[in-house]
Design an enzyme around this catalytic site. Sequence first.
Site, PDB file in Angstrom:
ATOM      1  CG  ASN A   8     -30.551  -4.246  14.977  1.00 20.92           C
ATOM      2  OD1 ASN A   8     -30.503  -5.409  15.458  1.00 20.92           O
ATOM      3  ND2 ASN A   8     -31.117  -3.565  13.979  1.00 20.92           N
ATOM      4  NE  ARG A  98     -34.884  -4.873  15.048  1.00 21.32           N
ATOM      5  CZ  ARG A  98     -35.428  -3.743  14.339  1.00 21.32           C
ATOM      6  NH1 ARG A  98     -35.112  -2.604  14.011  1.00 21.32           N
ATOM      7  NH2 ARG A  98     -36.561  -4.207  13.646  1.00 21.32           N
ATOM      8  CG  HIS A 187     -41.740  -4.790   9.890  1.00 24.59           C
ATOM      9  ND1 HIS A 187     -42.100  -5.440   8.780  1.00 24.59           N
ATOM     10  CD2 HIS A 187     -40.216  -5.297   9.801  1.00 24.59           C
ATOM     11  CE1 HIS A 187     -41.064  -5.831   8.002  1.00 24.59           C
ATOM     12  NE2 HIS A 187     -39.901  -5.763   8.612  1.00 24.59           N
ATOM     13  NE  ARG A 248     -37.861 -12.803   5.759  1.00 26.20           N
ATOM     14  CZ  ARG A 248     -38.009 -11.813   6.504  1.00 26.20           C
ATOM     15  NH1 ARG A 248     -39.326 -11.666   7.164  1.00 26.20           N
ATOM     16  NH2 ARG A 248     -36.867 -11.023   6.853  1.00 26.20           N
ATOM     17  CD  GLU A 391     -36.902  -0.569  11.897  1.00 27.89           C
ATOM     18  OE1 GLU A 391     -36.147  -0.610  10.596  1.00 27.89           O
ATOM     19  OE2 GLU A 391     -37.518  -1.529  12.249  1.00 27.89           O
TER      20      GLU A 391
END
Length: 414
Positions: A8, A98, A187, A248, A391
């Site tokens: 990643n 990823r 996601h 955010r 993940e």
Amino acid sequence: MKRVLVLNSGSSSIKYQLIDLNRGVTAVSGLIERVGENIGARDGRLTQHLHFDDGKETDSREALDIPDHATGFRLMAEHLQDCGLLKDFHDLAAVGHRVVHGGERFSRAVQVDEAVLAGIRALVPLAPLHNPAAVTGLESARDLLPGVPQVAVFDTAFHSTLPARAYEYALPRDLRRRHHIRRYGFHGISCQYVSRRAALHLERPLDELNLIVLHLGNGASVTAIEGGRSIDTSMGMTPLEGLVMGSRSGDIDPAILTYLMAHADLSPKDVSRLLNRESGLKGLCGSNDMREVLRRREQGDAEAALALDVFAYRARKYIGAYTAALGRVDALVFTAGIGEHASPVREAILEGLSGLGYALDRARNAQATGEVSEIQRDDSRARVLVVATHEEMEIARQALACVEGGVTVALPER
Ligand code: ADP
């Protein structure tokens, strides 16, 4: 041996995990940080965690010069080889990368060749903060490990099943087509892992299950899953839309942007920074960390209480909307840092949803731990699960499926 190296790559970091899929465990996890910072001052960091077969674990941490990603990958390869848990890179079934944005082109994991690399590069305008690092990671790993299949696993791909009514924005057709403006969703890798895990727990085939997945981390999203397929999701063209997040804003009236540009003298770059880095929990109460928000609320801090209230209310509205979209809901699934660990947040979201029939058992909620917990009351309309996401395991699984099945690409052109 079914082992996959999962990478990643971020703008100044590289995370890696060596996953053993035979046993479903992580053998090595590592983090390379501060890539390209203060070159010459040994300001880079490499942390590696080893998980041995007999249950023993060890940690190492080094300060190094890591001027660029290529150096970071070379150091990772050396450390992996030196640690004794991976003797030969050719023992790897694949390297799974990823990749945040797969755009309209990539609807599943693909083995990387020049055309795929060009496709990921072409998506940089849609994901300027994420895809460039993924491209660097793919190129570095290809050069460093020739002969090992490289597989790109996309965070958007799971949402390629969204129907047009969910992914189209009500904007002029030409603009939408020319600039690839649509809801992509993110996601997806986490959603796939936790929904598979939920199906195992519920002992039901995933393709018969309707789920609402709440991935609540620093970034946060809700996804409606019908028969195992994503049919709506709260993040949109970018990961800014939807829920209130750490820093955010999530959903706001789009006219606020033009208003601020006209009246507060903000440039497009200022607005982007404001909405991505200065808003959300941080904008509401000054802290983007949910642990701190909860601590301050306990101490009677009104701003922190408001921040949690806005966060929970937004999530509750999405659960209501996706219950309407799905009709039948078999389970709500909470996951990621806040979803897995913050029982007061789960409670705040679910209180007030009794009208829809969702009911939380407070004691079960407070005690949820481990891979999967059930936290609903016995009279709840649906199960409420807390599932620990993984993940990297999902990326490894998809990478292996890709090299074994040889599946490739693509969504139909619109
Ligand atoms: P990322 O999106 O960066 O992967 P995570 O999934 O790790 O983020 O989630 C980070 C969020 O989870 C932070 O807001 C953090 O405060 C929150 N969190 C982690 N552990 C707890 C906890 N025990 N209680 C409350 N919040 C927690």
